[in-house]
Design an enzyme around this catalytic site. Sequence first.
Site, PDB file in Angstrom:
ATOM      1  N   ASN A 143      -0.373 -25.141  12.725  1.00 24.46           N
ATOM      2  CA  ASN A 143      -1.090 -24.560  13.611  1.00 24.46           C
ATOM      3  C   ASN A 143      -2.461 -23.855  12.729  1.00 24.46           C
ATOM      4  OD1 ASN A 143       0.547 -24.850  15.481  1.00 24.46           O
ATOM      5  ND2 ASN A 143       1.970 -22.918  15.301  1.00 24.46           N
ATOM      6  N   ASP A 165      -4.090 -21.196  14.088  1.00 20.26           N
ATOM      7  CA  ASP A 165      -4.179 -19.941  14.305  1.00 20.26           C
ATOM      8  C   ASP A 165      -3.601 -18.894  13.107  1.00 20.26           C
ATOM      9  OD1 ASP A 165      -1.039 -19.102  14.629  1.00 20.26           O
ATOM     10  OD2 ASP A 165      -1.321 -20.420  16.228  1.00 20.26           O
ATOM     11  N   HIS A 197      -3.441 -28.057   8.460  1.00 22.19           N
ATOM     12  CA  HIS A 197      -4.556 -28.374   9.292  1.00 22.19           C
ATOM     13  C   HIS A 197      -5.657 -27.516   9.348  1.00 22.19           C
ATOM     14  CE1 HIS A 197      -1.424 -31.267  11.639  1.00 22.19           C
ATOM     15  NE2 HIS A 197      -2.003 -31.663  10.501  1.00 22.19           N
ATOM     16  N   GLY A 228       9.133 -26.050  17.027  1.00 20.35           N
ATOM     17  CA  GLY A 228       8.172 -26.292  17.930  1.00 20.35           C
ATOM     18  C   GLY A 228       7.053 -27.480  17.856  1.00 20.35           C
ATOM     19  N   GLU A 275      12.251 -28.972  23.525  1.00 18.27           N
ATOM     20  CA  GLU A 275      12.706 -30.361  24.289  1.00 18.27           C
ATOM     21  C   GLU A 275      12.843 -31.173  23.034  1.00 18.27           C
ATOM     22  OE1 GLU A 275       8.644 -32.207  25.783  1.00 18.27           O
ATOM     23  OE2 GLU A 275       9.801 -31.455  27.220  1.00 18.27           O
TER      24      GLU A 275
END
Length: 233
Positions: A92, A94, A109, A175, A203
């Site tokens: 992420n 953020d 990243h 996640g 999922e």
Amino acid sequence: MSTAGTIVILTGAGVSAESGIATFRGPGGLWEGHRVEDVCTPAALARDAALVHRFYDLRRAALDTVTPNAAHDALARLDAAWPGELLIVTQNVDDLHERAGARRLLHVHGELRSALCAACGSRRAWHDALPPATICPACAAPALRPDIVFFGEIPYEMERVEAALARADLFVSIGTSGAVYPAAGFVRAAAAAGAATLELNLERSAGSAWFDETRLGPAGVLVPAWVDAVLAR
């Protein structure tokens, strides 16, 4: 795993989704209404720097409207309390892990609140808009760009990540889609080194078959429960 074993945690967009940050790929493969090819490649930056810079300016500004959720808080609690080695590797961009209090953290990243000089390679904290051709304070070149690892670029500090995976007693993926390399290969690297592997996800991911165990549900529920169990051992 010993009481002070080595834990490596990989987090992806699913950790921040409950805070209101859109996951990377939405319907039709779009990233918040844009084709990835238009906002997240070196070619896109060369072709339309104004669009790319504006896109990340908006994402950076949006961070002021969101806060860490229960998953971020739980991982920060684990970071503070775990006596062994721990590394949170996040895909992420953020800053919610940091704002929750995590310190043993690596952004592979890049980061929205950072600027990268395309001329000299220096990186610096950046919180405001970043127009194209902004002057780099380090080298005076008009070359600051978002400090985001675009598709086709090499993620940051991969040697450090690989070394941590080689020492890991436990690898946990939270996640993530399991579809973007090299992060999608972390589970196999950890397993090859003898680590137990656990997936916590909304999922099943593209790489679920590689994990010893997969638990399905919202990160805000699964992660605090897992951290409670780890710290209770």
